[in-house]
Design a protein around this motif. Structure first.
Motif, PDB file in Angstrom:
ATOM      1  N   UNK A   1      82.926 -27.449  57.023  1.00  0.00           N
ATOM      2  CA  UNK A   1      83.106 -28.140  55.744  1.00  0.00           C
ATOM      3  C   UNK A   1      84.010 -29.361  55.888  1.00  0.00           C
ATOM      4  N   UNK A   2      84.998 -29.293  56.777  1.00  0.00           N
ATOM      5  CA  UNK A   2      85.915 -30.437  56.936  1.00  0.00           C
ATOM      6  C   UNK A   2      85.243 -31.610  57.630  1.00  0.00           C
ATOM      7  N   UNK A   3      84.140 -31.358  58.325  1.00  0.00           N
ATOM      8  CA  UNK A   3      83.382 -32.479  58.889  1.00  0.00           C
ATOM      9  C   UNK A   3      82.698 -33.267  57.779  1.00  0.00           C
ATOM     10  N   UNK A   4      82.354 -32.561  56.700  1.00  0.00           N
ATOM     11  CA  UNK A   4      81.705 -33.217  55.565  1.00  0.00           C
ATOM     12  C   UNK A   4      82.741 -33.850  54.649  1.00  0.00           C
ATOM     13  N   UNK A   5      83.820 -33.117  54.407  1.00  0.00           N
ATOM     14  CA  UNK A   5      84.896 -33.612  53.554  1.00  0.00           C
ATOM     15  C   UNK A   5      86.222 -33.280  54.233  1.00  0.00           C
ATOM     16  N   UNK A   6      86.880 -34.257  54.832  1.00  0.00           N
ATOM     17  CA  UNK A   6      88.086 -33.985  55.628  1.00  0.00           C
ATOM     18  C   UNK A   6      89.225 -33.334  54.858  1.00  0.00           C
ATOM     19  N   UNK A   7      89.308 -33.577  53.539  1.00  0.00           N
ATOM     20  CA  UNK A   7      90.430 -33.018  52.773  1.00  0.00           C
ATOM     21  C   UNK A   7      90.068 -31.699  52.104  1.00  0.00           C
ATOM     22  N   UNK A   8      89.044 -31.019  52.590  1.00  0.00           N
ATOM     23  CA  UNK A   8      88.610 -29.773  51.976  1.00  0.00           C
ATOM     24  C   UNK A   8      89.697 -28.706  52.099  1.00  0.00           C
ATOM     25  N   UNK A   9      89.799 -27.877  51.079  1.00  0.00           N
ATOM     26  CA  UNK A   9      90.712 -26.725  51.069  1.00  0.00           C
ATOM     27  C   UNK A   9      89.859 -25.468  51.085  1.00  0.00           C
ATOM     28  N   UNK A  10      90.075 -24.620  52.064  1.00  0.00           N
ATOM     29  CA  UNK A  10      89.361 -23.342  52.111  1.00  0.00           C
ATOM     30  C   UNK A  10      90.359 -22.204  52.160  1.00  0.00           C
ATOM     31  N   UNK A  11      90.095 -21.191  51.391  1.00  0.00           N
ATOM     32  CA  UNK A  11      90.932 -19.985  51.433  1.00  0.00           C
ATOM     33  C   UNK A  11      90.021 -18.788  51.662  1.00  0.00           C
ATOM     34  N   UNK A  12      90.282 -18.076  52.752  1.00  0.00           N
ATOM     35  CA  UNK A  12      89.497 -16.899  53.119  1.00  0.00           C
ATOM     36  C   UNK A  12      90.349 -15.649  52.918  1.00  0.00           C
ATOM     37  N   UNK A  13      89.926 -14.796  52.003  1.00  0.00           N
ATOM     38  CA  UNK A  13      90.561 -13.495  51.836  1.00  0.00           C
ATOM     39  C   UNK A  13      89.945 -12.549  52.858  1.00  0.00           C
ATOM     40  N   UNK A  14      90.784 -12.026  53.733  1.00  0.00           N
ATOM     41  CA  UNK A  14      90.321 -11.120  54.783  1.00  0.00           C
ATOM     42  C   UNK A  14      90.704  -9.686  54.442  1.00  0.00           C
ATOM     43  N   UNK A  15      90.168  -8.749  55.193  1.00  0.00           N
ATOM     44  CA  UNK A  15      90.539  -7.349  55.021  1.00  0.00           C
ATOM     45  C   UNK A  15      91.802  -7.037  55.802  1.00  0.00           C
ATOM     46  N   UNK A  16      91.629  -6.837  57.090  1.00  0.00           N
ATOM     47  CA  UNK A  16      92.773  -6.512  57.943  1.00  0.00           C
ATOM     48  C   UNK A  16      93.279  -7.752  58.658  1.00  0.00           C
ATOM     49  N   UNK A  17      94.458  -7.647  59.210  1.00  0.00           N
ATOM     50  CA  UNK A  17      95.097  -8.778  59.860  1.00  0.00           C
ATOM     51  C   UNK A  17      94.260  -9.330  60.999  1.00  0.00           C
ATOM     52  N   UNK A  18      93.558  -8.463  61.715  1.00  0.00           N
ATOM     53  CA  UNK A  18      92.746  -8.910  62.850  1.00  0.00           C
ATOM     54  C   UNK A  18      91.385  -9.439  62.435  1.00  0.00           C
TER      55      UNK A  18
ATOM     56  N   UNK B   1      98.185 -25.792  47.929  1.00  0.00           N
ATOM     57  CA  UNK B   1      97.407 -26.660  48.811  1.00  0.00           C
ATOM     58  C   UNK B   1      96.924 -27.906  48.071  1.00  0.00           C
ATOM     59  N   UNK B   2      96.561 -27.717  46.798  1.00  0.00           N
ATOM     60  CA  UNK B   2      96.139 -28.870  45.993  1.00  0.00           C
ATOM     61  C   UNK B   2      97.299 -29.845  45.830  1.00  0.00           C
ATOM     62  N   UNK B   3      98.472 -29.329  45.555  1.00  0.00           N
ATOM     63  CA  UNK B   3      99.640 -30.209  45.396  1.00  0.00           C
ATOM     64  C   UNK B   3      99.911 -30.975  46.687  1.00  0.00           C
ATOM     65  N   UNK B   4      99.835 -30.281  47.816  1.00  0.00           N
ATOM     66  CA  UNK B   4     100.068 -30.966  49.095  1.00  0.00           C
ATOM     67  C   UNK B   4      99.003 -32.035  49.350  1.00  0.00           C
ATOM     68  N   UNK B   5      97.750 -31.706  48.987  1.00  0.00           N
ATOM     69  CA  UNK B   5      96.683 -32.689  49.190  1.00  0.00           C
ATOM     70  C   UNK B   5      96.894 -33.928  48.329  1.00  0.00           C
ATOM     71  N   UNK B   6      97.372 -33.710  47.103  1.00  0.00           N
ATOM     72  CA  UNK B   6      97.649 -34.848  46.227  1.00  0.00           C
ATOM     73  C   UNK B   6      98.737 -35.749  46.810  1.00  0.00           C
ATOM     74  N   UNK B   7      99.675 -35.137  47.519  1.00  0.00           N
ATOM     75  CA  UNK B   7     100.804 -35.906  48.048  1.00  0.00           C
ATOM     76  C   UNK B   7     100.494 -36.551  49.398  1.00  0.00           C
ATOM     77  N   UNK B   8      99.709 -35.845  50.223  1.00  0.00           N
ATOM     78  CA  UNK B   8      99.510 -36.323  51.595  1.00  0.00           C
ATOM     79  C   UNK B   8      98.057 -36.595  51.962  1.00  0.00           C
ATOM     80  N   UNK B   9      97.114 -36.124  51.133  1.00  0.00           N
ATOM     81  CA  UNK B   9      95.701 -36.361  51.416  1.00  0.00           C
ATOM     82  C   UNK B   9      95.086 -35.413  52.416  1.00  0.00           C
ATOM     83  N   UNK B  10      95.835 -34.409  52.864  1.00  0.00           N
ATOM     84  CA  UNK B  10      95.294 -33.480  53.860  1.00  0.00           C
ATOM     85  C   UNK B  10      94.773 -32.222  53.181  1.00  0.00           C
TER      86      UNK B  10
END
Length: 380
Positions: free
Chosen positions: A114-131, A181-190
């Motif tokens: 997704x970041x290849x399409x939109x470099x400033x994309x924010x993704x959050x993945x909820x996982x089950x276990x730590x591994x 993450x949205x706040x950081x993106x607004x400030x730095x564009x990442x």
């Protein structure tokens, strides 16, 4: 209040998820004003018909967690369906470019792709276990230790809690992470690639509250205490007509009030002296709780539920009568609470739905009803 007045107005989140943690995060963001688009496979994800159901078979669970969202169906196994989701996530605009999912491991919607399409994309993945392996609230909890100290002290087997606490905490952390993450993106564009395991949520909370620190520092963990509150004075008592109250005396004043209203001042003073205790201290009240329980219990057993409730209303001691969900609804608690607003949910009917628990300038943010599955799917 219009949607544009809410704090997260202008954000657009694409949610590819099911069950509790991830949809609850989406609901929280929606209540705060974000546009949330839930994407399901054709026919719905595994939770589309999850209990509880109405008499007509409609999922109260699904509609409750998806209020205020838009709904899109896509064939997530097809190239066309995958490209549609990618477009939804990466559409231009300062408020877009956000993916919330618990469907990690799909390369086509990975942060890298997704970041290849939109470099400033924010993704959050909820996982089950730590591994990264699968896990749900009840399996994570089983491996953590809480079921071993839940339930009656003479009960020899683990007791699961009915509240999916780690799912809910994880959902709230997810909403907070996206907002940060949205706040950081607004400030730095990442952008940001965030992973949030359910197991780490549980470990973090357990560590913060000392459950995991005790074995490291004291070389043993705490034992179960049944309905007695750990580390202070609190327990439950039964009245003459079968009512039940939870009583908690956190402070010396609470404890003095409990002693006085039950009429056992002389007995408590005598026990305190005989044991060399100081019941102004939480530790002593907890250590000698069994003796204290025995002194207070007869008063509750002699009085009716109504009489006990009336006396407790005038005292500082913390108390609450045990009730059922039916009791809460019948008592009019929902109608009296401004957090609840009437919602007309297609397929379910009219009911009082909970809004966002915090009030902003005295107002609780609410959402509209859940959409019908796939109602917002783009035309081919």
């Amino acid at each position: 209040m219009t949607p544009t007045d809410k704090p997260l107005a202008g954000l657009r989140i694409v949610e590819v998820s099911s069950f509790i943690a991830s949809p609850f995060a989406g609901l929280t963001l929606s209540q705060l004003g974000a546009e949330v688009i839930r994407v399901d496979p054709i026919g719905g994800a595994a939770d589309v018909n999850r209990w509880p159901l109405t008499a007509d078979g409609e999922s109260i669970y699904w509609t409750g967690l998806n209020r205020g969202k838009r709904s899109v169906e896509a064939d997530l196994r097809s190239e066309a369906g995958q490209e549609m989701v990618q477009r939804l996530v990466t559409e231009s605009g300062p408020g877009g470019g956000i993916l919330l999912t618990n469907q990690a491991g799909r390369s086509w919607m990975s942060h890298t792709v997704l970041s290849r399409i939109r470099p400033d994309v924010i993704t959050l993945e909820v996982l089950g276990r730590t591994d990264g392996t699968p896990g749900v609230d009840y399996t994570v909890n089983a491996g953590l230790g809480f079921p071993q100290i839940t339930g009656p002290v003479d009960h020899a087997v683990p007791v699961n809690h009915v509240l999916p606490a780690w799912d809910l905490a994880c959902g709230l952390y997810a909403a907070l992470c996206i907002s940060a993450a949205v706040r950081r993106r607004e400030q730095s564009g990442v952008g940001a690639h965030i992973t949030l395991p359910l197991e780490d949520t549980a470990l973090s909370v357990a560590g913060t509250l000392g459950y995991l620190t005790e074995p490291q520092v004291n070389e043993h963990s705490r034992t179960g205490t049944g309905n007695d509150v750990y580390g202070t004075y609190g327990t439950d008592f039964t009245t003459a007509d079968g009512g039940r109250f939870m009583i908690v005396a956190l402070t010396p004043r609470h404890f003095r009030d409990l002693v006085d209203l039950t009429g056992v001042r002389d007995a408590v003073d005598a026990v305190e002296k005989a044991l060399g205790a100081d019941f102004r201290r939480e530790a002593d009240r907890f250590t000698h709780r069994a003796v204290l329980n025995g002194l207070f219990e007869p008063w509750f057993a002699r009085h009716s539920t109504a009489d006990v409730a009336a006396v407790l209303e005038t005292a500082s001691v913390l108390s609450q009568q045990y009730r059922t969900f039916d009791d809460v609804v019948a008592d009019g608690v929902l109608a009296d609470n401004p957090m609840f607003a009437e919602l007309d949910q297609p397929g379910i009917g009219r009911y009082l739905a909970a809004g966002f628990p915090a009030a902003f300038e005295g107002a609780h943010y609410t959402t509209g009803p859940a959409p019908s599955l796939g109602a917002d799917t783009p035309a081919e």
